[in-house]
Design an enzyme around this catalytic site. Structure first.
Site, mmCIF file in Angstrom:
data_model
loop_
_atom_site.group_PDB
_atom_site.id
_atom_site.type_symbol
_atom_site.label_atom_id
_atom_site.label_comp_id
_atom_site.label_asym_id
_atom_site.label_seq_id
_atom_site.Cartn_x
_atom_site.Cartn_y
_atom_site.Cartn_z
ATOM 1 N N ASP A 169 -28.342 22.023 -102.815
ATOM 2 C CA ASP A 169 -29.731 22.336 -102.508
ATOM 3 C C ASP A 169 -30.102 21.922 -101.089
ATOM 4 O OD1 ASP A 169 -29.845 23.240 -105.079
ATOM 5 O OD2 ASP A 169 -31.011 21.550 -105.850
ATOM 6 N N SER A 207 -37.828 20.017 -104.607
ATOM 7 C CA SER A 207 -37.547 18.628 -104.229
ATOM 8 C C SER A 207 -36.684 18.565 -102.973
ATOM 9 C CB SER A 207 -36.870 17.887 -105.387
ATOM 10 O OG SER A 207 -35.667 18.526 -105.758
#
Length: 389
Positions: free
Chosen positions: A180, A136
């Protein structure tokens, strides 16, 4: 290992889909967090590195305020949405369109923050979704770079990481931390990234396991991971509750662990605090080992992290525990689950000449339990997000 999607074929596929050539192709990697799990949203320390695998986006500028997203990996119809809409989650998109919430969400956040406009997007990937490798964030970062380039914006990469995180938090409704997106945008080849999630300061730490005769395996346990399924959010809320009871801004600020554990009555909150505080210490110890060239000694840190995630933070899952156990029995140096938990992947540090034995042992353990066979990839510290064409 699957070769990454090449820019030229994706550009040709874009032209076939949209009837015009793209203005460019951008690529962002997935990541492995070597150590430091569930510390990012507690203002703590993490030590991720970028994978060679990632997400690639071919894109062309649009000036009609529309973002249109198509994916070579999704069978659903193209998704078209305005860039000036509200949270995607509030629009009640059906599950088959859920993947498009990430690029649309990024387009909306960047439109509000930087004044970027629309684009036509075609997405491809060689990073498995649901494996805990941050597909993602890779999609968010590739889309963000594309939109900035297409509309003449050049924000600092740390700022861009924060905007991509905002898109996942506010638009998609997943309460992720900053790790991330930072890893996808800031990592460099041959290094992990020591990131202070409070200050945003980061720096490279040498990490080249191959130079020490070692291999870091990623084991996709085939138990799908979904950060938006509620378990991750509950852990984050528990950490925030514990910090409030202890009177600190975040669990990163707990200095007296024994005193904190004695203060909290709720055994669940005590376990959460114990994991976060000790995991931050493990990040610092791991960075020290890597700087000293003691890569092989990292195994003990990985094992301790896995036990803490399993027993104190309670986010491991049966396939992860079985993979770690089988790897250690086959002679691996160490291993642990990675990602938010409840599914996804495991990393295993092993001597390169034992890697085949470790893979075979994990595969056999799964077969004995009647589980879907795991998938493996060699994790090589790689470059961050970039324009590919």
């Amino acid at each position: 290992m699957t070769a990454p999607p090449a820019a030229a074929p994706l550009a040709a596929a874009f032209e076939s889909a949209y009837g015009r050539a793209p203005d460019g192709v951008w690529r962002a990697p997935g990541r492995v967090n070597l150590i430091g799990e569930h510390t990012d949203y507690n203002d703590g320390l993490v030590l991720p590195f970028a994978l060679a695998q990632g997400v690639t986006v071919a894109a062309a500028r649009r000036d009609d305020g529309i973002v249109e997203a198509r994916s070579l990996r999704a069978s659903a119809a193209p998704v078209t949405a305005p860039v000036d809409g509200g949270p995607v989650t509030a629009e009640g998109w059906p599950r088959e369109r859920a993947w498009a919430a990430y690029p649309v969400g990024v387009a909306r956040v960047l439109h509000g923050a930087l004044g970027t406009g629309g684009a036509s997007l075609l997405i491809d990937a060689d990073l498995p979704a649901g494996a805990g490798l941050s597909s993602s964030a890779a999609l968010e970062c590739a889309t963000a770079l594309a939109l900035c380039d297409l509309h003449g914006r050049a924000p600092d990469r740390r700022e861009l990481a924060a905007l991509a995180q905002r898109a996942e938090n506010e638009q998609v409704g997943a309460p992720c931390g900053i790790m991330d997106q930072s890893a996808s945008l800031l990592c460099t080849p041959g290094n992990a990234l020591l990131l202070d999630c409070r200050s945003g300061l980061s720096g490279p730490v040498p990490f080249a396991p191959g130079d020490a005769g070692l291999t870091l395996l990623v084991v996709d346990t085939r138990a799908s991971h979904d950060i938006g399924d509620g378990g991750y959010g509950r852990r984050r809320a528990e950490c925030e509750e514990a910090a409030a009871l202890l009177g600190v801004p975040a669990l990163r600020d707990v200095e007296d662990l024994a005193g904190a554990l004695g203060t909290l009555r709720d055994p669940v909150l005590r376990r959460r605090v114990q994991h976060v505080v000790t995991e931050n210490h493990r990040v610092e110890a791991a960075a020290g080992l890597l700087r000293a060239g003691a890569v092989a000694e990292l195994g003990a840190m990985l094992n301790a992290s896995h036990l803490s995630l399993r027993d104190q933070f309670e986010v491991s899952w049966p396939q992860a525990d079985a993979a770690v156990d089988a790897a250690l029995r086959a002679g691996a140096r160490g291993g642990r689950m990675i990602g938010g938990g409840f599914g996804g992947s495991v990393i295993v540090l092993t001597a390169a000449d034992r890697a085949d034995r470790v893979r075979a042992a994990i595969t056999a353990a799964y077969a004995d339990r009647g589980w879907t066979a795991p998938a493996f990839l060699d994790a090589v510290p790689s470059a961050g997000a970039r324009r590919a064409a």
